[in-house]
Structure formats: C-alpha cells, structure tokens
Design an enzyme around this catalytic site. Structure first.
Site, short mmCIF file in Angstrom:
data_model
loop_
_atom_site.label_atom_id
_atom_site.label_comp_id
_atom_site.label_asym_id
_atom_site.label_seq_id
_atom_site.Cartn_x
_atom_site.Cartn_y
_atom_site.Cartn_z
N SER A 182 32.10 39.97 48.57
CA SER A 182 32.85 39.31 47.44
C SER A 182 33.67 38.02 48.27
O SER A 182 33.90 38.08 49.36
CB SER A 182 33.89 40.14 47.03
N TYR A 202 40.85 46.47 47.79
CA TYR A 202 39.34 46.06 47.81
C TYR A 202 38.64 45.26 48.44
O TYR A 202 37.64 45.50 49.14
CB TYR A 202 39.33 45.44 46.21
N LYS A 261 35.41 45.68 51.57
CA LYS A 261 34.11 44.85 51.45
C LYS A 261 34.09 44.41 52.92
O LYS A 261 32.97 44.33 53.55
CB LYS A 261 34.42 43.74 50.51
N ASP A 313 47.28 36.70 43.13
CA ASP A 313 46.11 35.78 42.85
C ASP A 313 46.30 34.60 43.62
O ASP A 313 47.20 34.08 44.18
CB ASP A 313 46.35 35.16 41.40
P1 NAD Z 1 30.21 47.68 38.06
O1 NAD Z 1 31.47 48.54 38.13
O2 NAD Z 1 29.73 47.30 36.59
O3 NAD Z 1 28.98 48.45 38.81
C1 NAD Z 1 28.98 49.10 39.74
C2 NAD Z 1 28.14 50.51 39.40
O4 NAD Z 1 28.28 51.43 40.42
C3 NAD Z 1 28.47 51.13 38.27
O5 NAD Z 1 27.42 51.51 37.48
C4 NAD Z 1 29.11 52.47 38.83
O6 NAD Z 1 28.91 53.35 37.82
C5 NAD Z 1 28.39 52.59 39.90
N1 NAD Z 1 29.02 53.32 41.01
C6 NAD Z 1 30.42 53.13 41.45
N2 NAD Z 1 30.67 54.06 42.41
C7 NAD Z 1 29.53 54.71 42.97
C8 NAD Z 1 29.36 55.91 43.67
N3 NAD Z 1 30.19 56.32 44.44
N4 NAD Z 1 28.25 56.24 43.49
C9 NAD Z 1 26.97 55.77 42.65
N5 NAD Z 1 27.46 54.88 41.80
C10 NAD Z 1 28.66 54.37 41.82
O7 NAD Z 1 30.38 46.31 39.05
P2 NAD Z 1 29.66 45.07 39.20
O8 NAD Z 1 30.45 43.80 38.62
O9 NAD Z 1 28.21 45.22 38.68
O10 NAD Z 1 29.72 45.01 40.74
C11 NAD Z 1 28.70 45.12 41.63
C12 NAD Z 1 29.29 45.13 42.99
O11 NAD Z 1 29.54 43.67 43.39
C13 NAD Z 1 30.29 46.13 43.42
O12 NAD Z 1 30.31 46.40 44.71
C14 NAD Z 1 31.31 44.92 43.42
O13 NAD Z 1 32.20 45.30 44.39
C15 NAD Z 1 30.29 43.73 43.69
N6 NAD Z 1 31.34 42.38 43.40
C16 NAD Z 1 31.45 42.45 41.93
C17 NAD Z 1 32.08 41.25 41.45
C18 NAD Z 1 32.40 41.06 40.09
O14 NAD Z 1 33.45 40.20 39.77
N7 NAD Z 1 31.95 41.65 39.24
C19 NAD Z 1 32.47 40.26 42.37
C20 NAD Z 1 32.19 40.23 43.94
C21 NAD Z 1 31.38 41.52 44.23
C1 WQD Z 2 40.12 34.41 37.18
C2 WQD Z 2 41.26 33.25 36.90
C3 WQD Z 2 43.27 34.56 36.92
C4 WQD Z 2 42.68 36.86 33.38
C5 WQD Z 2 38.49 39.07 40.67
C6 WQD Z 2 38.54 39.54 42.04
C7 WQD Z 2 37.51 39.26 42.87
C8 WQD Z 2 36.05 39.37 42.17
C9 WQD Z 2 35.89 38.59 40.95
C10 WQD Z 2 35.22 41.49 42.47
C11 WQD Z 2 42.68 33.72 37.67
C12 WQD Z 2 43.13 34.01 35.51
C13 WQD Z 2 42.59 35.98 34.36
C14 WQD Z 2 43.81 36.72 32.38
C15 WQD Z 2 44.25 34.53 33.39
N1 WQD Z 2 35.79 40.88 41.81
N2 WQD Z 2 43.47 34.91 34.49
N3 WQD Z 2 44.43 35.58 32.42
O1 WQD Z 2 41.20 37.06 40.27
O2 WQD Z 2 39.38 35.39 40.47
O3 WQD Z 2 38.79 37.50 40.88
O4 WQD Z 2 37.15 39.15 39.91
O5 WQD Z 2 34.64 41.55 43.55
O6 WQD Z 2 37.37 40.22 43.88
O7 WQD Z 2 39.75 39.42 42.82
O8 WQD Z 2 39.01 36.69 38.62
O9 WQD Z 2 38.49 36.66 36.35
O10 WQD Z 2 40.59 37.89 37.20
O11 WQD Z 2 40.79 35.55 37.20
O12 WQD Z 2 44.87 33.57 33.44
O13 WQD Z 2 43.93 37.27 31.36
O14 WQD Z 2 41.88 33.53 35.40
O15 WQD Z 2 44.91 34.29 37.34
O16 WQD Z 2 42.89 32.34 37.92
P1 WQD Z 2 39.54 36.62 40.24
P2 WQD Z 2 39.56 36.68 37.49
#
Ligand code: NAD
Ligand code: WQD
Length: 339
Positions: free
Chosen positions: A127, A151, A155, A298
C-alpha cells in the site's frame, strides 16, 4: 494459461474478486483461499455469473499452515497472488496484535509453505501507506518508507521479509504492488467494494450519501496546504489494478529481478472537493457535505510516480476519475445494501 494455476488469497475481497475475473477471462486456472472475514460467499456466485467459468474455492485462513500445506499438495500451483489481509487503518491501531497476527504471521505461513512446496512466484498487495507522511508527496518506489500506523507497518514488515528471502534465494520472484487509493467497480455493476461493516474510505461514503443512507458527507479538514484545502489522493480504478496483476504473471517469466516493487496509481491527485464534484457531474446527484476537523493520521497528499510500472511491466492506468465515479455508482445503485 490453463496449465498456469494461481492461488489467490483473499480472492473474494474487493480487489481480489476483480482480479479473479480478469485472470479467468485470460484463461488462467484459479484457486481462491479466503476466510470470508471481510467478504461473502455471494461474491463467488457473482464471479461465476460474470465469467461463466469454474474455479476452486476454499474457505480457510492463511494463519492455518495445515490448510496451506494441503492446498499446495492438492493443486499444482505455479504462482500466488496474496491479497488476504486486514486493511482498516483505524482498527489496526486499536487491535495491533490482530493485525500483526493476521497480516504478518499469515504471510510468513504462506511464504513458508510456498518454500516447502518449491513455489517461488508471489505477488503481494502492499500500500502507499508504507510511504507515511513526507514533505515530498510524489512517491517513487525508492522514497524513504516510514508508515505512521500499524496497518502500514504490517505491510512494510511483509515487504522486508520478501526482500530478505529474495536476497538469499535468486529463484524467488516477489512482486510488491503498492496500491494508491483503489475505487471503482466492475462495469457489470455486479461486484464492487462491499465492506461487511462500516466503510473506511471516501468513495463508499459518497455512494452511501448518494443512495440516501447518510444525510451528508463529512469532509475531514479544509486547512491542508492544497489548492482548496482538502486532502489530495491518487485514486486508481480497481480494474486497472486487476490488469496490473494479470501482467505480473507474465513478468514472472521474463524478469531476472528477484524482488520488484511497483507503485500502482495514475500519477494524478484529486482533492476531496474535486472528487465530490466529479461524482456529482458523473451521476447528476448532489452530495451535501460539511467540513469538519482533520481526521487523525491523515496525510495531506499522496501521489504515485507510476513510471516504473509503465517501463518494466508495460502497465498504465486507463480509467479516469469520471469513469471511476460512474462505475462505483453503478455498483452502489444496483446493490444499495451491498451483497
Ligand atoms: P478486502 O478486505 O475486500 O479483501 C481481503 C480479503 O481477504 C477478504 O475477502 C477477507 O475475507 C480475506 N482475508 C482477510 N484475512 C484473511 C485471512 N487471514 N485468511 C484468509 N482470508 C483472509 O480488501 P481489498 O480492498 O480487496 O484489499 C486487498 C489487499 O490489498 C489487502 O491486503 C489490502 O491491505 C491491500 N490494499 C488495499 C487497499 C484498499 O484501499 N482497498 C489499498 C492498498 C492495499
Ligand atoms: C481519502 C481522502 C480523507 C472519508 C486509506 C488507507 C490506505 C489505503 C486506502 C489500504 C482523505 C477524505 C474520507 C470521509 C473525507 N488502504 N475523507 N471524508 O485515508 O487516503 O487511505 O485507504 O491500504 O492505507 O489509509 O483513503 O478513502 O479514507 O480518504 O473527507 O468520509 O478522503 O480525509 O483526504 P486514505 P480514504
């Protein structure tokens, strides 16, 4: 491709399910491992409906080594795409042990069982959070890494574990994808971001206001040093992420690099107010909002330099913010309560 069997951990989740569809369409053979802690079995039915293809689905946890061992014994897996993990920043600082156990121990178990089964191709979902909060918000992959929440630290630890393994064993191929802010949904509207509990991210909140589930959006701070004072992010369509994962499988074959890191973003950032405007224009729905104080933890701005992914992987984002909003809204309006 049919011979190339891929284990997808977390394949029922948001990014995982979109990637599974892409890989099935390309003819790969897929095994999903998911404990459904943040997803539902109904997603599996939707994937089948969209692709009309069969695949294996195993309900289980990556912290359980027996399950991993059995999977690697039963299926001839060639590569692993590792999405499974907990992802709420807020929750991670409240329950750090759960996050270290699920994300770090789960990943160690997976990597150990892969080694024992002599499977050495892994794509890991990292991430932009690993960059933390720096003065220069345009991140290249070699920028200093200093996550500011549990978190993000999980990572970074997993990235470092993979880096160490690749250092000592050049047969390993680890691809680290640092996603910026994933939004959007499959164009069918059948799958999308489907949080089991309260959403964490901006677009799901905007969609809930649009559908009438919430009266207004709270905008967290308008006193950042940005053009309009609200936080700026690099939003990326989930379908673009799915494409990058598909390309990563070819990259395993062609690269000599054991350990590779790629930013996945568009290289453009938008403020919260710009996202609201784009959503309103794309959907003709007014989003009432109220400015409130900054949200703890944030950052002001986060922006990818995605040039390395273009150069080495041949990947670049295709979808713009308007399309991201249209697809997010289609998903939300067809499934007002999620699935
Ligand atoms: P998500 O929560 O929708 O998907 C993750 C999936 O993993 C879920 O289906 C959950 O049930 C499963 N899971 C969690 N822990 C588990 C475990 N111990 N064993 C088996 N399954 C498990 O999340 P996502 O948004 O699809 O994200 C996928 C990956 O990308 C995650 O590792 C997340 O940290 C990373 N990521 C997500 C974002 C984002 O904003 N969505 C941003 C950056 C990185
Ligand atoms: C985006 C912008 C908020 C909600 C997070 C995790 C990051 C990654 C993606 C997993 C920011 C603003 C949000 C609301 C708002 N996830 N906001 N009102 O914080 O950039 O990233 O999700 O890896 O690790 O930190 O994403 O979508 O929460 O926020 O004003 O109700 O929207 O302050 O500027 P963020 P976000």
């Amino acid at each position: 491709m049919k011979n190339h069997k891929i284990l997808i951990t977390g394949g029922a989740g948001y990014i995982g399910s979109h990637t599974v569809i892409k890989l099935l369409e390309l003819g790969f053979s897929i095994v999903i491992l998911d404990n459904f802690s943040n997803s539902t079995y109904r997603i599996i039915k939707k994937i089948k409906e969209i692709t009309n293809k069969n695949f294996e689905i195993i309900k289980g946890d990556i912290t359980d080594r027996r399950i991993l061992k059995n999977i690697f014994k039963k299926y001839k897996i060639k590569s692993v795409i590792h999405f499974a993990g907990l992802k709420s920043v807020n929750e991670s600082d409240k329950f750090p042990l759960s996050y270290y156990e699920n994300n770090v121990i789960g990943s160690i178990n997976l990597i150990k069982e892969m080694e024992l089964a002599n499977i050495k191709n892994l794509v890991f979902s990292s991430s932009a959070t690993v960059y933390g909060n720096q003065n220069n918000h345009l991140y290249k992959e070699d920028a200093p890494l200093s996550p500011i929440n549990t978190y993000g630290r999980t990572k970074l630890i997993i990235e470092e574990i993979l880096r160490s393994i690749c250092n000592i064993d050049p047969e390993w191929r680890a691809i680290i994808f640092r996603y910026f802010n994933p939004i959007g949904a499959h164009e069918s509207g059948l799958i999308g971001d489907n949080p089991i509990n309260c959403p964490n991210n901006l677009l799901p909140f905007i969609c809930q206001v649009a559908i009438g589930k919430r009266k207004k959006l709270f905008v967290f701070g308008d006193d950042y040093p940005t053009s309009d004072g609200t936080g700026k992010r690099d939003y990326i369509h989930v379908e673009d992420l799915a494409n990058a994962h598909a390309l990563s499988i070819n990259y395993f074959e062609k690269t000599n690099n054991s350990f590779s890191v790629f930013n996945l973003g568009t290289g453009k950032s938008f403020s919260v107010l710009e996202v609201i405007k784009a959503f309103e224009e794309a959907t003709s729905i007014k989003i009432p909002y109220q400015i409130v104080k900054r949200r703890d933890g944030d950052v002001c701005e986060s922006l990818a330099d995605p040039s390395k992914a273009k150069l080495e992987l041949g990947w670049e984002a295709k979808f713009d913010l308007k399309r991201m909003c249209i697809d997010s809204w289609r998903w939300q309006s067809i499934n007002p309560k999620g699935i």
